[in-house]
Write a protein that holds these residues in place. Structure first.
Motif, PDB file in Angstrom:
ATOM      1  N   ARG A 158       0.670  -1.355  -0.046  1.00 16.30           N
ATOM      2  CA  ARG A 158      -0.117   0.062   0.050  1.00 16.30           C
ATOM      3  C   ARG A 158       0.742   1.344   0.063  1.00 16.30           C
ATOM      4  NH1 ARG A 158      -3.953  -1.124   4.495  1.00 16.30           N
ATOM      5  NH2 ARG A 158      -3.234  -3.138   3.613  1.00 16.30           N
ATOM      6  N   LEU A 159       1.880   1.234   0.870  1.00 15.01           N
ATOM      7  CA  LEU A 159       2.750   2.422   0.852  1.00 15.01           C
ATOM      8  C   LEU A 159       3.937   2.273  -0.068  1.00 15.01           C
ATOM      9  CD1 LEU A 159       2.589   2.831   4.644  1.00 15.01           C
ATOM     10  CD2 LEU A 159       1.670   4.389   3.136  1.00 15.01           C
ATOM     11  N   ASP A 160       4.234   2.934  -1.271  1.00 18.58           N
ATOM     12  CA  ASP A 160       5.104   2.495  -2.180  1.00 18.58           C
ATOM     13  C   ASP A 160       6.413   3.240  -1.665  1.00 18.58           C
ATOM     14  OD1 ASP A 160       6.401   2.105  -4.518  1.00 18.58           O
ATOM     15  OD2 ASP A 160       5.422   3.965  -5.492  1.00 18.58           O
ATOM     16  N   PRO A 161       7.283   2.469  -1.611  1.00 19.50           N
ATOM     17  CA  PRO A 161       8.635   3.071  -1.208  1.00 19.50           C
ATOM     18  C   PRO A 161       9.361   3.832  -2.436  1.00 19.50           C
ATOM     19  CG  PRO A 161       8.838   0.564  -1.332  1.00 19.50           C
ATOM     20  CD  PRO A 161       7.324   0.951  -1.608  1.00 19.50           C
ATOM     21  N   SER A 173      -2.933  -0.270   8.909  1.00 17.76           N
ATOM     22  CA  SER A 173      -2.059   0.428   8.061  1.00 17.76           C
ATOM     23  C   SER A 173      -1.665   1.774   8.582  1.00 17.76           C
ATOM     24  CB  SER A 173      -2.443   0.395   6.726  1.00 17.76           C
ATOM     25  OG  SER A 173      -1.816   0.892   5.699  1.00 17.76           O
ATOM     26  N   ALA A 174      -2.645   2.658   8.731  1.00 19.04           N
ATOM     27  CA  ALA A 174      -2.320   3.892   9.017  1.00 19.04           C
ATOM     28  C   ALA A 174      -1.669   3.986  10.369  1.00 19.04           C
ATOM     29  CB  ALA A 174      -3.712   4.679   9.142  1.00 19.04           C
ATOM     30  N   ASP A 175      -2.000   3.182  11.289  1.00 16.71           N
ATOM     31  CA  ASP A 175      -1.112   3.156  12.819  1.00 16.71           C
ATOM     32  C   ASP A 175       0.334   2.659  12.446  1.00 16.71           C
ATOM     33  OD1 ASP A 175      -3.213   4.028  14.182  1.00 16.71           O
ATOM     34  OD2 ASP A 175      -3.776   1.886  14.747  1.00 16.71           O
ATOM     35  N   ARG A 176       0.544   1.708  11.550  1.00 16.55           N
ATOM     36  CA  ARG A 176       1.882   1.335  11.152  1.00 16.55           C
ATOM     37  C   ARG A 176       2.629   2.404  10.901  1.00 16.55           C
ATOM     38  NH1 ARG A 176       2.717  -4.850   9.777  1.00 16.55           N
ATOM     39  NH2 ARG A 176       0.946  -5.717  10.761  1.00 16.55           N
ATOM     40  N   GLN A 177       2.097   3.267   9.841  1.00 17.66           N
ATOM     41  CA  GLN A 177       2.879   4.452   9.287  1.00 17.66           C
ATOM     42  C   GLN A 177       3.276   5.290  10.393  1.00 17.66           C
ATOM     43  OE1 GLN A 177       0.862   6.413   6.003  1.00 17.66           O
ATOM     44  NE2 GLN A 177       2.571   7.061   5.154  1.00 17.66           N
ATOM     45  N   ARG A 178       2.139   5.652  11.208  1.00 13.54           N
ATOM     46  CA  ARG A 178       2.506   6.696  12.119  1.00 13.54           C
ATOM     47  C   ARG A 178       3.646   6.299  13.029  1.00 13.54           C
ATOM     48  NH1 ARG A 178      -2.949   8.169  11.915  1.00 13.54           N
ATOM     49  NH2 ARG A 178      -3.687   6.412  13.140  1.00 13.54           N
ATOM     50  N   ASN A 179       3.424   4.798  13.365  1.00 17.04           N
ATOM     51  CA  ASN A 179       4.524   4.216  14.401  1.00 17.04           C
ATOM     52  C   ASN A 179       5.561   4.103  13.954  1.00 17.04           C
ATOM     53  OD1 ASN A 179       4.864   2.529  16.599  1.00 17.04           O
ATOM     54  ND2 ASN A 179       5.057   0.726  15.234  1.00 17.04           N
ATOM     55  N   VAL A 206       6.881  -7.780   4.184  1.00 14.70           N
ATOM     56  CA  VAL A 206       6.310  -6.597   3.668  1.00 14.70           C
ATOM     57  C   VAL A 206       4.814  -6.677   3.894  1.00 14.70           C
ATOM     58  CG1 VAL A 206       6.033  -5.151   1.808  1.00 14.70           C
ATOM     59  CG2 VAL A 206       8.285  -5.815   2.192  1.00 14.70           C
ATOM     60  N   THR A 207       4.297  -6.018   4.552  1.00 13.31           N
ATOM     61  CA  THR A 207       2.863  -5.905   4.942  1.00 13.31           C
ATOM     62  C   THR A 207       2.529  -4.674   4.144  1.00 13.31           C
ATOM     63  OG1 THR A 207       3.370  -7.002   7.034  1.00 13.31           O
ATOM     64  CG2 THR A 207       1.268  -6.280   6.569  1.00 13.31           C
ATOM     65  N   THR A 208       2.303  -3.567   4.726  1.00 15.54           N
ATOM     66  CA  THR A 208       1.973  -2.482   4.636  1.00 15.54           C
ATOM     67  C   THR A 208       2.839  -1.513   3.510  1.00 15.54           C
ATOM     68  OG1 THR A 208       2.584  -1.144   6.161  1.00 15.54           O
ATOM     69  CG2 THR A 208       0.101  -1.972   6.110  1.00 15.54           C
ATOM     70  N   GLY A 209       4.286  -2.065   3.661  1.00 14.54           N
ATOM     71  CA  GLY A 209       5.413  -1.236   3.339  1.00 14.54           C
ATOM     72  C   GLY A 209       5.919   0.026   4.201  1.00 14.54           C
ATOM     73  N   ASN A 232       5.622 -11.700   1.619  1.00 14.10           N
ATOM     74  CA  ASN A 232       4.749 -10.504   1.516  1.00 14.10           C
ATOM     75  C   ASN A 232       3.098 -10.991   2.163  1.00 14.10           C
ATOM     76  OD1 ASN A 232       4.670 -12.037  -1.251  1.00 14.10           O
ATOM     77  ND2 ASN A 232       2.864 -10.839  -1.090  1.00 14.10           N
ATOM     78  N   ALA A 233       2.821 -10.100   2.989  1.00 16.57           N
ATOM     79  CA  ALA A 233       1.494 -10.421   3.575  1.00 16.57           C
ATOM     80  C   ALA A 233       0.363  -9.747   2.946  1.00 16.57           C
ATOM     81  CB  ALA A 233       1.385 -10.078   5.044  1.00 16.57           C
TER      82      ALA A 233
END
Ligand SMILES: [Zn+2]
Length: 221
Positions: free
Chosen positions: A41-44, A164-170, A192-195, A220-221
């Motif tokens: 979801r989050l493209d590196p 996903s959003a929490d992971r990004q904030r985390n 790799v889950t959300t990326g 990948n999950a």
């Protein structure tokens, strides 16, 4: 003595009298067209490749290594990473020199689990003397090395169970570069889950002057 210490149960399926059975080993085999591109979801901003779905024996082995200290399962995972690396080198997606940088693990949990498993898997994967035998040609790659250049700042929560959003904030702003890396870099991650971790790690490496070529995940999950 060694026999007493080794868990006599397959880390993938629970079969008795073997730490890792041939059937489970077969599920880790890297097919000629693998690793596959995945789209977290989050493209590196660089290609993300995976050796397989986070399921079945692959998932069990990763959990066993990370959570239950099953260091005997580092070797089969390293075999798979080795073969995936070799495909990417043969395809010309990667070239040498190349620095493999493991995605960061929380320091406290890494210590608790007997050393950072992703780093150990990556080190074993690039050490051709340990991994090449019986698995096709070894990587004869001058300039291929592993640098554990990233660390997660403390107080980062384990991402298990986070959205996903929490992971990004985390993860935002929590990946720290502890060693200089320049030139071409491959980021190696376990799952790799959300990326989120991959994207933040790539960003930090790029800011430090590295040229991140791709991300390669064990699952990948
Ligand atoms: Zn098994």
């Amino acid at each position: 003595m060694l026999d007493l210490m080794l868990p006599l149960q397959c880390g993938g399926c629970g079969a008795p009298a073997t730490p890792w059975c041939p059937e489970c080993d077969g599920t880790l085999a890297v097919q000629p067209d693998e690793p596959h591109l995945v789209t977290p979801r989050l493209d590196p901003g660089v290609p993300v490749l995976s050796l397989g779905r986070y399921a079945g024996p692959r998932r069990k082995a990763l959990v066993a290594v990370k959570e239950h200290g099953r260091t005997d399962l580092i070797r089969p995972l390293a075999h798979a990473l080795h073969d995936g690396l070799e495909h990417l080198l043969n395809w010309g997606i990667l070239g040498c020199p190349l620095t493999v940088v493991p995605a960061p693990t929380k320091r406290s949990s890494a210590r608790k689990r007997g050393g950072d498993p992703v780093t150990r898997i990556a080190q074993l994967a690039v050490a051709r003397t340990d991994v090449g035998a019986g698995r096709g040609p070894s990587i004869a790659a001058p300039g291929l090395g592993v640098v554990a250049a990233l660390r997660l700042k403390t107080f980062t929560r384990d991402s298990v169970g986070l959205s996903s959003a929490d992971r990004q904030r985390n993860i935002a702003g929590r990946v720290r570069r502890i060693r200089a890396v320049d030139g071409p870099v491959l980021l190696v991650d376990d799952i790799v889950t959300t990326g989120a971790t991959a994207a933040e790690s790539v960003h930090v490496l790029q800011t430090g002057g590295a040229h991140v070529v791709a991300v390669l995940a064990l699952a990948n999950a």
